[in-house]
Design a protein around this motif. Structure first.
Motif, PDB file in Angstrom:
ATOM      1  N   UNK A  33       0.832  -1.198   0.000  1.00  0.00           N
ATOM      2  CA  UNK A  33       0.000   0.000   0.000  1.00  0.00           C
ATOM      3  C   UNK A  33       0.865   1.246   0.000  1.00  0.00           C
ATOM      4  N   UNK A  34       0.379   2.255  -0.658  1.00  0.00           N
ATOM      5  CA  UNK A  34       1.158   3.484  -0.835  1.00  0.00           C
ATOM      6  C   UNK A  34       0.245   4.704  -0.703  1.00  0.00           C
ATOM      7  N   UNK A  35       0.861   5.795  -0.282  1.00  0.00           N
ATOM      8  CA  UNK A  35       0.262   7.116  -0.412  1.00  0.00           C
ATOM      9  C   UNK A  35       1.233   7.991  -1.211  1.00  0.00           C
ATOM     10  N   UNK A  36       0.669   8.620  -2.247  1.00  0.00           N
ATOM     11  CA  UNK A  36       1.428   9.566  -3.064  1.00  0.00           C
ATOM     12  C   UNK A  36       0.766  10.931  -2.945  1.00  0.00           C
ATOM     13  N   UNK A  37       1.581  11.975  -3.133  1.00  0.00           N
ATOM     14  CA  UNK A  37       1.066  13.336  -3.147  1.00  0.00           C
ATOM     15  C   UNK A  37       1.428  13.985  -4.477  1.00  0.00           C
ATOM     16  N   UNK A  38       0.494  14.750  -4.998  1.00  0.00           N
ATOM     17  CA  UNK A  38       0.718  15.466  -6.254  1.00  0.00           C
ATOM     18  C   UNK A  38       0.393  16.936  -6.053  1.00  0.00           C
ATOM     19  N   UNK A  39       1.414  17.762  -6.095  1.00  0.00           N
ATOM     20  CA  UNK A  39       1.197  19.200  -6.029  1.00  0.00           C
ATOM     21  C   UNK A  39       0.780  19.696  -7.407  1.00  0.00           C
ATOM     22  N   UNK A  40       0.115  20.842  -7.480  1.00  0.00           N
ATOM     23  CA  UNK A  40      -0.391  21.325  -8.766  1.00  0.00           C
ATOM     24  C   UNK A  40       0.689  21.390  -9.839  1.00  0.00           C
ATOM     25  N   UNK A  41       0.420  20.786 -10.972  1.00  0.00           N
ATOM     26  CA  UNK A  41       1.357  20.815 -12.096  1.00  0.00           C
ATOM     27  C   UNK A  41       2.597  19.957 -11.911  1.00  0.00           C
ATOM     28  N   UNK A  42       2.586  19.130 -10.895  1.00  0.00           N
ATOM     29  CA  UNK A  42       3.769  18.317 -10.610  1.00  0.00           C
ATOM     30  C   UNK A  42       3.479  16.834 -10.792  1.00  0.00           C
ATOM     31  N   UNK A  43       4.557  16.057 -10.705  1.00  0.00           N
ATOM     32  CA  UNK A  43       4.407  14.609 -10.713  1.00  0.00           C
ATOM     33  C   UNK A  43       4.029  14.086  -9.341  1.00  0.00           C
ATOM     34  N   UNK A  44       4.061  12.790  -9.180  1.00  0.00           N
ATOM     35  CA  UNK A  44       3.682  12.168  -7.915  1.00  0.00           C
ATOM     36  C   UNK A  44       4.914  11.894  -7.069  1.00  0.00           C
ATOM     37  N   UNK A  45       4.776  12.198  -5.789  1.00  0.00           N
ATOM     38  CA  UNK A  45       5.864  11.947  -4.846  1.00  0.00           C
ATOM     39  C   UNK A  45       5.367  10.962  -3.795  1.00  0.00           C
ATOM     40  N   UNK A  60       7.357  10.836   4.887  1.00  0.00           N
ATOM     41  CA  UNK A  60       8.002  12.140   4.816  1.00  0.00           C
ATOM     42  C   UNK A  60       7.009  13.226   5.179  1.00  0.00           C
ATOM     43  N   UNK A  61       7.522  14.412   5.455  1.00  0.00           N
ATOM     44  CA  UNK A  61       6.710  15.600   5.730  1.00  0.00           C
ATOM     45  C   UNK A  61       5.780  15.431   6.914  1.00  0.00           C
ATOM     46  N   UNK A  62       6.109  14.552   7.841  1.00  0.00           N
ATOM     47  CA  UNK A  62       5.310  14.400   9.051  1.00  0.00           C
ATOM     48  C   UNK A  62       4.061  13.547   8.901  1.00  0.00           C
ATOM     49  N   UNK A  63       3.901  12.876   7.769  1.00  0.00           N
ATOM     50  CA  UNK A  63       2.736  12.022   7.557  1.00  0.00           C
ATOM     51  C   UNK A  63       2.964  10.621   8.121  1.00  0.00           C
ATOM     52  N   UNK A  64       1.862   9.990   8.501  1.00  0.00           N
ATOM     53  CA  UNK A  64       1.889   8.597   8.904  1.00  0.00           C
ATOM     54  C   UNK A  64       0.615   7.938   8.407  1.00  0.00           C
ATOM     55  N   UNK A  65       0.639   6.616   8.324  1.00  0.00           N
ATOM     56  CA  UNK A  65      -0.561   5.881   7.911  1.00  0.00           C
ATOM     57  C   UNK A  65      -0.609   4.574   8.688  1.00  0.00           C
ATOM     58  N   UNK A  66      -1.819   4.105   8.909  1.00  0.00           N
ATOM     59  CA  UNK A  66      -1.999   2.870   9.659  1.00  0.00           C
ATOM     60  C   UNK A  66      -2.729   1.848   8.809  1.00  0.00           C
ATOM     61  N   UNK A  80      -0.655  18.049  12.356  1.00  0.00           N
ATOM     62  CA  UNK A  80      -0.794  19.494  12.188  1.00  0.00           C
ATOM     63  C   UNK A  80      -0.410  19.862  10.754  1.00  0.00           C
ATOM     64  N   UNK A  81      -1.384  20.289   9.969  1.00  0.00           N
ATOM     65  CA  UNK A  81      -1.091  20.548   8.552  1.00  0.00           C
ATOM     66  C   UNK A  81      -0.516  21.943   8.363  1.00  0.00           C
ATOM     67  N   UNK A  82       0.249  22.055   7.292  1.00  0.00           N
ATOM     68  CA  UNK A  82       0.881  23.306   6.899  1.00  0.00           C
ATOM     69  C   UNK A  82       0.291  23.725   5.569  1.00  0.00           C
TER      70      UNK A  82
END
Lengths: 111, 111
Positions: A33-45, A60-66, A80-82
Motif C-alpha cells: 500500500x502506498x500514499x502519493x502526493x501530487x502538487x499542482x502541475x507536478x508529478x507524484x511523490x 516524509x513531511x510528518x505524515x503517517x498511515x496505519x 498538524x497541517x501546513x
C-alpha cells in the motif's frame, strides 16, 4: 480484481489542524500500500508505503498511515497541517505487479 | 540528478497527428510504466515493461505503441491523435515490485 476507494473527493482543513484522509482497498492477499502526493502541475511523490511488519508507518513531511487489515483500510494522518500540504493525495495498492490508484482526495488548507 | 525524466513537458498538437513522448530513468530499475491522468485526476496504468519486455497492456487503443530500446528508456508513440487523448501522461519506474518513482508528466493537448 484489486481496487482502491478514497471516499472523500475534497477536504478543507485549517492550517495547524489535524488531518485524516481515508483509503479502503480490495485485494485478495496482503497488499503493498502506498500514499502519493501530487502538487499542482507536478508529478507524484511517494509519502509512505506499507509492505509488511509494523502496521503504523511513518513517511516524509510528518505524515503517517496505519494499515488495518480488519477494515481493509490504510488511512493517512498528519497531526498538524501546513499550508504547503495543499495538494492532491492518492492512495494506491500494488498487486499482481500493477499499481491501482484511488480517485484522489484534494486537500485545501485555509489560514 | 533527475531520477525519471520525460520530454516534452508540454505537447500541443492537432487531431490526426502522430507524436512521441520520451522517458528515461537513471535509477537502474528493471521495470518502467506509462500512466494516463485524465482531467478528473484519475490515474490509470497503460503499459508496463520489464527488461524491455511488455508485461502489462491495459486495454489501450493500438494507436498507442510503447517502445523500450533499453532498460533505461520507455517511449510512447501515439498515432492519429484524438481529442480524448488529451491528458497528462506519466512515466514511472521501479524495481520488480513496490515503490514506483514518477516522472514530472507530459501534458498533451489535442486540438
Amino acid at each position: 480484481a484489486q481496487s482502491v476507494t478514497q471516499p472523500d473527493i475534497h477536504i478543507t482543513v485549517s492550517e495547524g489542524a489535524s488531518l485524516e484522509l481515508r483509503c479502503n482497498y480490495s485485494y485478495g492477499a496482503t497488499p503493498y500500500l502506498f500514499w502519493y502526493v501530487q502538487s499542482p502541475g507536478q508529478g507524484l511523490q511517494l509519502l509512505l508505503k506499507y509492505f509488511s511488519g509494523d502496521t503504523l508507518v511513518q513517511g516524509i513531511k510528518g505524515f503517517e498511515a496505519e494499515f488495518k487489515r480488519s477494515q481493509s483500510s490504510f488511512n493517512l494522518r498528519k497531526p498538524s497541517v501546513h499550508w504547503s500540504d495543499a495538494a492532491e493525495y492518492f492512495c494506491a495498492v500494488d498487486g499482481n505487479e500493477k499499481l491501482t490508484f484511488g480517485t484522489g482526495t484534494r486537500l485545501t488548507i485555509i489560514p | 540528478d533527475t531520477a525519471v525524466s520525460q520530454t516534452p513537458k508540454y505537447l500541443v498538437t492537432q487531431m490526426g497527428n502522430d507524436k512521441s513522448i520520451k522517458c528515461e530513468q537513471n535509477l537502474g530499475h528493471d521495470t518502467m510504466y506509462w500512466y494516463k491522468q485524465d482531467s478528473k485526476k484519475f490515474l490509470k496504468i497503460m503499459f508496463s515493461y520489464n527488461n524491455k519486455e511488455l508485461i502489462i497492456n491495459e486495454t489501450v487503443p493500438n494507436r498507442f505503441s510503447p517502445k523500450s530500446p533499453d532498460k533505461a528508456h520507455l517511449n510512447l508513440h501515439i498515432n492519429s491523435l484524438e481529442l480524448g487523448d488529451s491528458a497528462v501522461y506519466f512515466c514511472a519506474s521501479s524495481r520488480e515490485s513496490g515503490e514506483q518513482f514518477f516522472g514530472p508528466g507530459t501534458r498533451l493537448t489535442v486540438l
